[in-house]
Design an enzyme around this catalytic site. Sequence first.
Site, PDB file in Angstrom:
ATOM      1  N   GLU A 165       8.805   2.077  11.040  1.00 50.52           N
ATOM      2  CA  GLU A 165       9.878   3.036  10.730  1.00 50.52           C
ATOM      3  C   GLU A 165       9.245   4.414  10.806  1.00 50.52           C
ATOM      4  OE1 GLU A 165      12.906   2.361  10.391  1.00 50.52           O
ATOM      5  OE2 GLU A 165      12.953   0.235   9.934  1.00 50.52           O
ATOM      6  N   CYS A 210      13.227  11.530   7.152  1.00 52.45           N
ATOM      7  CA  CYS A 210      13.152  11.094   8.546  1.00 52.45           C
ATOM      8  C   CYS A 210      14.518  11.185   9.213  1.00 52.45           C
ATOM      9  CB  CYS A 210      12.635   9.666   8.595  1.00 52.45           C
ATOM     10  SG  CYS A 210      13.569   8.573   7.521  1.00 52.45           S
ATOM     11  N   GLY A 249      -4.183   3.468  -2.499  1.00 49.91           N
ATOM     12  CA  GLY A 249      -5.419   3.953  -1.880  1.00 49.91           C
ATOM     13  C   GLY A 249      -5.107   4.701  -0.610  1.00 49.91           C
ATOM     14  N   LYS A 265       0.887  -1.173   0.000  1.00 50.37           N
ATOM     15  CA  LYS A 265       0.000   0.000   0.000  1.00 50.37           C
ATOM     16  C   LYS A 265       0.919   1.215   0.000  1.00 50.37           C
ATOM     17  CE  LYS A 265      -1.757   3.122   2.046  1.00 50.37           C
ATOM     18  NZ  LYS A 265      -1.587   4.509   1.571  1.00 50.37           N
ATOM     19  N   VAL A 287      -7.420   1.393   2.438  1.00 47.90           N
ATOM     20  CA  VAL A 287      -6.597   0.229   2.057  1.00 47.90           C
ATOM     21  C   VAL A 287      -5.671  -0.173   3.212  1.00 47.90           C
ATOM     22  CG1 VAL A 287      -4.861  -0.607   0.430  1.00 47.90           C
ATOM     23  CG2 VAL A 287      -6.735   0.842  -0.385  1.00 47.90           C
ATOM     24  N   GLY A 288      -5.006   0.829   3.803  1.00 45.75           N
ATOM     25  CA  GLY A 288      -4.092   0.549   4.914  1.00 45.75           C
ATOM     26  C   GLY A 288      -4.828  -0.105   6.065  1.00 45.75           C
ATOM     27  N   GLU A 329       9.224  16.993  15.065  1.00 38.02           N
ATOM     28  CA  GLU A 329       9.686  16.782  13.691  1.00 38.02           C
ATOM     29  C   GLU A 329       8.956  17.770  12.779  1.00 38.02           C
ATOM     30  OE1 GLU A 329       8.298  13.279  11.534  1.00 38.02           O
ATOM     31  OE2 GLU A 329      10.364  12.876  10.941  1.00 38.02           O
TER      32      GLU A 329
HETATM   33  P1  NAD Z   1       1.782   9.042   7.243  1.00 37.80           P
HETATM   34  O1  NAD Z   1       1.894   8.320   8.543  1.00 37.80           O
HETATM   35  O2  NAD Z   1       0.758  10.098   7.131  1.00 37.80           O
HETATM   36  O3  NAD Z   1       1.465   7.997   6.069  1.00 37.80           O
HETATM   37  C1  NAD Z   1       2.291   6.886   5.838  1.00 37.80           C
HETATM   38  C2  NAD Z   1       1.488   5.790   5.154  1.00 37.80           C
HETATM   39  O4  NAD Z   1       0.494   5.313   6.065  1.00 37.80           O
HETATM   40  C3  NAD Z   1       0.729   6.279   3.912  1.00 37.80           C
HETATM   41  O5  NAD Z   1       0.792   5.279   2.923  1.00 37.80           O
HETATM   42  C4  NAD Z   1      -0.682   6.451   4.441  1.00 37.80           C
HETATM   43  O6  NAD Z   1      -1.671   6.347   3.436  1.00 37.80           O
HETATM   44  C5  NAD Z   1      -0.772   5.291   5.428  1.00 37.80           C
HETATM   45  N1  NAD Z   1      -1.814   5.419   6.449  1.00 37.80           N
HETATM   46  C6  NAD Z   1      -2.406   6.547   6.920  1.00 37.80           C
HETATM   47  N2  NAD Z   1      -3.348   6.229   7.822  1.00 37.80           N
HETATM   48  C7  NAD Z   1      -3.346   4.874   7.949  1.00 37.80           C
HETATM   49  C8  NAD Z   1      -4.090   3.959   8.741  1.00 37.80           C
HETATM   50  N3  NAD Z   1      -5.022   4.350   9.593  1.00 37.80           N
HETATM   51  N4  NAD Z   1      -3.807   2.635   8.627  1.00 37.80           N
HETATM   52  C9  NAD Z   1      -2.852   2.210   7.783  1.00 37.80           C
HETATM   53  N5  NAD Z   1      -2.116   3.036   6.991  1.00 37.80           N
HETATM   54  C10 NAD Z   1      -2.361   4.351   7.083  1.00 37.80           C
HETATM   55  O7  NAD Z   1       3.239   9.595   6.912  1.00 37.80           O
HETATM   56  P2  NAD Z   1       3.725  10.435   5.643  1.00 37.80           P
HETATM   57  O8  NAD Z   1       3.230  11.835   5.764  1.00 37.80           O
HETATM   58  O9  NAD Z   1       3.455   9.686   4.404  1.00 37.80           O
HETATM   59  O10 NAD Z   1       5.311  10.410   5.870  1.00 37.80           O
HETATM   60  C11 NAD Z   1       5.976  11.280   6.722  1.00 37.80           C
HETATM   61  C12 NAD Z   1       6.366  10.598   8.013  1.00 37.80           C
HETATM   62  O11 NAD Z   1       7.058   9.387   7.735  1.00 37.80           O
HETATM   63  C13 NAD Z   1       7.330  11.429   8.831  1.00 37.80           C
HETATM   64  O12 NAD Z   1       6.971  11.364  10.189  1.00 37.80           O
HETATM   65  C14 NAD Z   1       8.660  10.748   8.611  1.00 37.80           C
HETATM   66  O13 NAD Z   1       9.605  10.932   9.621  1.00 37.80           O
HETATM   67  C15 NAD Z   1       8.254   9.330   8.502  1.00 37.80           C
HETATM   68  N6  NAD Z   1       9.282   8.563   7.776  1.00 37.80           N
HETATM   69  C16 NAD Z   1      10.030   7.635   8.448  1.00 37.80           C
HETATM   70  C17 NAD Z   1      11.043   6.940   7.788  1.00 37.80           C
HETATM   71  C18 NAD Z   1      11.904   5.902   8.478  1.00 37.80           C
HETATM   72  O14 NAD Z   1      12.575   5.141   7.800  1.00 37.80           O
HETATM   73  N7  NAD Z   1      11.922   5.830   9.798  1.00 37.80           N
HETATM   74  C19 NAD Z   1      11.278   7.208   6.451  1.00 37.80           C
HETATM   75  C20 NAD Z   1      10.501   8.174   5.807  1.00 37.80           C
HETATM   76  C21 NAD Z   1       9.494   8.833   6.470  1.00 37.80           C
END
Ligand code: NAD
Length: 484
Positions: free
Chosen positions: A256, A290, A212, A181, A217-218, A390
């Site tokens: 992560e 990140c 999605g 996803k 989807v998640g 962050e």
């Molecule tokens: P996000 O948490 O908003 O979304 C990440 C993913 O989760 C997306 O695909 C989103 O659609 C999905 N998602 C959202 N709600 C969900 C739910 N209820 N159930 C399942 N899946 C769901 O994060 P973002 O804005 O896409 O990314 C930024 C964040 O990611 C920052 O906090 C960053 O630090 C972190 N990040 C961490 C790493 C690492 O390796 N540790 C790498 C890159 C980004």
Amino acid sequence: MATMEAITERNRIKTITTHYIDGAFVESHGREVMDIIKPTNGKVIARVTLGDEEDTRRAIAAAKRAFVTFGRTTKEERAGYLRRLHEAVSARIDDLTAAMVEEYGGVVRFARLIVQSGIDAFPAAEKGLDELPLTRSWGKTTVTLEPVGVAGLITAWNANALFICLKLASAVGAGCTVVIKPSELSSLQTQVMLECLDAAKLPQGVCNIVTGRGNVVGAELVRNPDVAKISFTGSVAVGQSIMRDGAATMKRVTLELGGKSPTILLDDAALEQAVPSALVLAFMNSGQACAAGTRLLVPKSRLDEVKRAIRDEMRAFTVGDPADPKTAVGPMVSQNQYERVQSYIRKGIAEGAEVLVGGEGRPAGFEAGYFVKPTVFVNVKNDMTVAQEEIFGPVLCVIAYDSEDEAIRIANDSKYGLHSSVLGSDLQRARRVASQIRAGRVVINGMTDDPQAPWGGFKYSGFGREYGQYGIEAFLETRAILES
Ligand code: NAD
């Protein structure tokens, strides 16, 4: 009648309507259509039809069927599949890089490295698998490491292709089948990845992708009892909800999450190397990383020198068109992200931090798009909001310290523990400091990578590790067979 301009505009917009399920491109059952906006000008560049629960369940069912056979593959067979994936993704490095530049404004010189790092994950997993004993026996006991089952791989937008490759390499190396996803904000990259999966010709149903929303989807992946494991990259809040909701079906999880990474500049550091290194760490991926080193800890005795060096070096951190190889900082991914960065800059000023470079508003000459000014705050105290939260944008906080012990204390005074860095001339001393930092990765004297080295966080940065052997282990269960 539509004007020529409007027709040209419509033709320019890409349309994406398919997922990849059970070895085929499948029209979305979900009907919601989402616009993909180009961050450099705020215009629509693609329309993507998002998947729903039904699409997700079909993909899970395909992965479940495929697992019956794929879960019993040998190391050699899996190595062969990893090589095919490597070949298929390598062939599309230019397309994946271009999609990253286009859809979220990733600067091309960094985007290419990111894609390459994803490509490298496949041989790294192959090597990791080769070196990992999957069977150990003694006396009448045999212990085997078994694939955990169907895995849901959920990725963030900021390096979507890399995260897909990383998670896929580990899962396939372990013998798991997957439903990916990807971030819905990364549909152009995802489209290329769909084509890569198809080109790799893995057995039907082993790798599926459904684009999605997270809460559709998640959430289905997290809830579905046929999914054994979730490997997630994203925000702390969503990571926590996955842990909570996944508990109902006893999901294994790798999370992560975010970071607020410290860079400790030691008092013996050579500033002509150390300051550029610190700035590269801070502003990588336009600060939307990140791992970004967003807290720079500087000895008070050298603070004035460091400030001067930062002012000079920041001239090299030019804002501009991300497709231009000379650009160091591109736009933020979205209007929301733009507003978020602005609000943190205002908050920093309100809390008493001093703007050394940058500040609120858009850089001169960038009226359209989501460009912000790369900003360096000085006079920052580690308990200020800008030093604790962050921001996910190009904002660096310079924090002064008196002693090495104080620097280590400040570095660790964070809820996060993902990445960190030490800059100094005496390597023994830098190593000693590195060994006291509570983070999953510490780099000494500049950003570097090793595809066998584990990646992951302490504390709120999550748990579980990715890359190489460590990544594969996260998709395995241990079984012991004992004969009486
Ligand atoms: P996000 O948490 O908003 O979304 C990440 C993913 O989760 C997306 O695909 C989103 O659609 C999905 N998602 C959202 N709600 C969900 C739910 N209820 N159930 C399942 N899946 C769901 O994060 P973002 O804005 O896409 O990314 C930024 C964040 O990611 C920052 O906090 C960053 O630090 C972190 N990040 C961490 C790493 C690492 O390796 N540790 C790498 C890159 C980004």
